[in-house]
Design a protein around this motif. Structure first.
Motif, PDB file in Angstrom:
ATOM      1  N   VAL A   4      59.148 -22.666 -10.352  1.00  0.00           N
ATOM      2  CA  VAL A   4      58.720 -23.997  -9.918  1.00  0.00           C
ATOM      3  C   VAL A   4      58.343 -24.754 -11.191  1.00  0.00           C
ATOM      4  N   VAL A   7      57.014 -29.830 -10.582  1.00  0.00           N
ATOM      5  CA  VAL A   7      57.282 -30.326  -9.231  1.00  0.00           C
ATOM      6  C   VAL A   7      56.181 -31.290  -8.782  1.00  0.00           C
ATOM      7  N   THR A  43      53.848 -27.292  -0.758  1.00  0.00           N
ATOM      8  CA  THR A  43      54.542 -26.473  -1.756  1.00  0.00           C
ATOM      9  C   THR A  43      55.411 -25.429  -1.080  1.00  0.00           C
ATOM     10  N   ILE A  47      59.478 -25.081  -1.440  1.00  0.00           N
ATOM     11  CA  ILE A  47      60.112 -23.854  -1.917  1.00  0.00           C
ATOM     12  C   ILE A  47      61.185 -23.379  -0.943  1.00  0.00           C
ATOM     13  N   LYS A  53      61.495 -32.347  -2.763  1.00  0.00           N
ATOM     14  CA  LYS A  53      60.512 -32.703  -3.783  1.00  0.00           C
ATOM     15  C   LYS A  53      60.823 -34.110  -4.296  1.00  0.00           C
ATOM     16  N   ILE A  58      63.045 -26.518  -8.422  1.00  0.00           N
ATOM     17  CA  ILE A  58      62.698 -25.248  -7.797  1.00  0.00           C
ATOM     18  C   ILE A  58      63.972 -24.415  -7.706  1.00  0.00           C
TER      19      ILE A  58
END
Length: 299
Positions: A4, A7, A43, A47, A53, A58
């Motif tokens: 990550v 982000v 989050t 993911i 995002k 990611i």
């Protein structure tokens, strides 16, 4: 490996997550912590590809998370997300089918997990007939039915008694040993300390603490000394660098600024009588969490 990188997520003008960075290696359990509304759920959804995002990257094993890799992901949500009118077997066939498993693979895996979680007799029972704790077991099974390479666990022990928590722990560590990358989130800091080597703490979408847990504890100034014996509380409180002294029925807990204070405390303690315990310990993650989160909210 999950990466990550930088982000950020906005909902309109509302900033939910800001410049978040972390990696989770194969076979690592990583802690993502924060109070409600900190940005954890956002989050998780970014993911897994459920949310786009606003900025950043990611990747999982070098690839963008999309339908080509979601079969390798498991997600145990904090909210119950079971189809309660189905039997456990029907639920497993539904989830397993979404992950590309054959019915034979699903049933073999299900039988193994039901046995491990000590609910093998519930295979053909409807989910609505099960207790909350057993529903949590079923939800966990659904998250790992596909032997995920990436697993997100959001409050996995919700509604479980200590015996069943141990059953969950055993399976989580088994997945870790098989190379699964695991993101672990809980409000129980003792559980986080048990599993996680590294972590991130979020407050209002901002990272307020990140890194290796052992290094965080080492750098964190406050330490505790636990003492059992006959001593004078007020005299210890007057030692330079001692922050406070708490007295329980069995021991004294002396909070100090840093390790340099240990020697002076020890010099005093060595003159006292009936000392049967003198242990210098690092602060708990719970103490660190409260201080970091509290300080951030005061800004």
């Amino acid at each position: 490996m999950l990466k990550v990188e930088h982000v950020t997520k906005y909902y309109g003008e509302h900033l939910a997550v800001k410049d978040l960075n972390f990696t989770v290696s194969d076979g690592e359990i990583f802690g993502l912590l924060g109070v409600n509304g900190a940005g954890k759920t956002t989050t998780f959804r970014m993911i897994t590809g459920l949310l786009d995002k606003t900025e950043g990257s990611i990747t999982f094993n070098g690839k963008k998370v999309d339908y080509n890799v979601t079969d390798q992901i498991g997600f145990l949500t904090e909210e119950r997300s079971l189809l309660t009118k189905l039997t456990v077997l029907e639920q497993a066939k539904f989830y397993g089918g979404l992950k590309g498993l054959t019915e034979s693979e699903i049933e073999t895996r299900l039988d193994y997990l039901l046995e491990r979680l000590e609910i093998k007799d519930y295979k053909t029972r409807k989910i609505k007939e099960l207790s909350k704790g057993n529903q949590q077991k079923v939800q966990f099974i659904m998250a790992i039915i596909n032997k995920p390479k990436l697993l997100i666990l959001d409050e996995p022990f919700s509604g479980l008694d200590p015996i069943n928590i141990e059953l969950f722990k055993s399976l989580i560590l088994e997945l870790k040993s098989e190379g699964t990358s695991i993101i672990f989130s809980s409000h129980r800091m003792d559980h986080v300390e048990y599993f996680c080597e590294s972590l991130v703490i979020l407050v209002k979408g901002n990272t307020v603490l990140s890194g290796n847990l052992s290094e965080i504890k080492e750098k964190y100034r406050k330490k505790n000394i636990r003492v059992v014996g006959d001593l004078n509380k007020s005299e210890i409180e007057n030692i330079k660098g001692v922050l406070k002294v708490e007295e329980s029925s069995s021991e004294y807990i002396i909070s100090i600024e840093d390790k340099s204070v240990v020697e002076n405390v020890f010099k005093y303690i060595s003159k006292c009588k009936n000392i049967t315990k003198f242990v210098v310990e690092e602060p708990t993650l719970n103490e660190i969490f409260i201080e970091k989160v509290g300080a951030s909210y005061e800004k």
